[in-house]
Design a protein around this motif. Sequence first.
Motif, short mmCIF file in Angstrom:
data_model
loop_
_atom_site.label_atom_id
_atom_site.label_comp_id
_atom_site.label_asym_id
_atom_site.label_seq_id
_atom_site.Cartn_x
_atom_site.Cartn_y
_atom_site.Cartn_z
N ARG A 136 0.84 -1.21 0.00
CA ARG A 136 0.00 0.00 0.00
C ARG A 136 0.87 1.26 0.00
O ARG A 136 0.53 2.25 -0.63
CB ARG A 136 -0.94 0.01 1.20
N VAL A 137 2.00 1.22 0.68
CA VAL A 137 2.88 2.38 0.77
C VAL A 137 3.76 2.51 -0.48
O VAL A 137 3.94 3.60 -1.02
CB VAL A 137 3.76 2.30 2.04
N HIS A 138 4.32 1.40 -0.93
CA HIS A 138 5.33 1.44 -1.99
C HIS A 138 4.83 1.02 -3.37
O HIS A 138 5.55 1.19 -4.36
CB HIS A 138 6.52 0.54 -1.62
N GLY A 139 3.64 0.47 -3.44
CA GLY A 139 3.14 -0.03 -4.72
C GLY A 139 2.83 1.09 -5.70
O GLY A 139 2.32 2.13 -5.34
N ARG A 140 3.19 0.85 -6.94
CA ARG A 140 2.90 1.77 -8.03
C ARG A 140 2.32 0.95 -9.19
O ARG A 140 2.66 -0.22 -9.35
CB ARG A 140 4.18 2.46 -8.50
N GLU A 146 4.63 -6.24 -9.59
CA GLU A 146 3.68 -6.78 -8.62
C GLU A 146 2.25 -6.31 -8.88
O GLU A 146 1.29 -6.96 -8.48
CB GLU A 146 4.06 -6.38 -7.19
N ALA A 147 2.10 -5.17 -9.54
CA ALA A 147 0.79 -4.58 -9.75
C ALA A 147 0.18 -4.93 -11.11
O ALA A 147 -0.95 -4.55 -11.39
CB ALA A 147 0.87 -3.05 -9.62
N GLN A 148 0.92 -5.67 -11.92
CA GLN A 148 0.43 -6.00 -13.25
C GLN A 148 -0.64 -7.09 -13.17
O GLN A 148 -0.53 -8.04 -12.41
CB GLN A 148 1.57 -6.47 -14.15
N GLU A 149 -1.69 -6.93 -13.97
CA GLU A 149 -2.74 -7.92 -14.02
C GLU A 149 -2.23 -9.17 -14.72
O GLU A 149 -1.50 -9.09 -15.70
CB GLU A 149 -3.95 -7.36 -14.76
N VAL A 150 -2.62 -10.30 -14.20
CA VAL A 150 -2.20 -11.58 -14.76
C VAL A 150 -3.41 -12.26 -15.37
O VAL A 150 -4.46 -12.35 -14.75
CB VAL A 150 -1.59 -12.48 -13.66
#
Length: 117
Positions: A98-102, A107-111
Motif C-alpha cells: 500500500r505504501v510502496h506499490g505503483r 507486482e501490480a500487473q494484471e495476470v
Amino acid sequence: FTWRIGVYAAVSLTIVRMVPVALSMVGVGLKTPTVAFLGWFGPRGLASILFGLFVLEEAALPGGEEALRVVIWTVMISVLLHGATAYPLSQRYGSWFRVHGRPDMAEAQEVEMMPTR
C-alpha cells in the motif's frame, strides 16, 4: 527429534527453499519484499512425506527410516511456522505494498488466467 534434524529443517525451510525461488524470479522485476514473501510462502513440502514413503518402501536404503523422520519433522515444522506467520506477514506485506506499490511495478500487473486443460 534431534538438534541435527532441527538444523536441517531450518536450512531447508530458508536457504534450500528460498534461494531457488529467488533465482527463478531474477529478471521478472519483482521487488525484494515480494521475492522474500514468495520464498517464504511459496512451494510447500507436504508431498515430501509421500515421496519419502515411496523411497522408504521401494528403495530399502540404509538410513531410510531416519530420512523419513527428517522429512516428517521438516514438514511439521513448516506447517507450524508458515501457519503461525501467514497472517502477520501477509498484513506486513500488504502494508508495504500500500505504501510502496505503483501501477508500473511488476507486482501490480494484471495476470491473465491460465487456461485449464
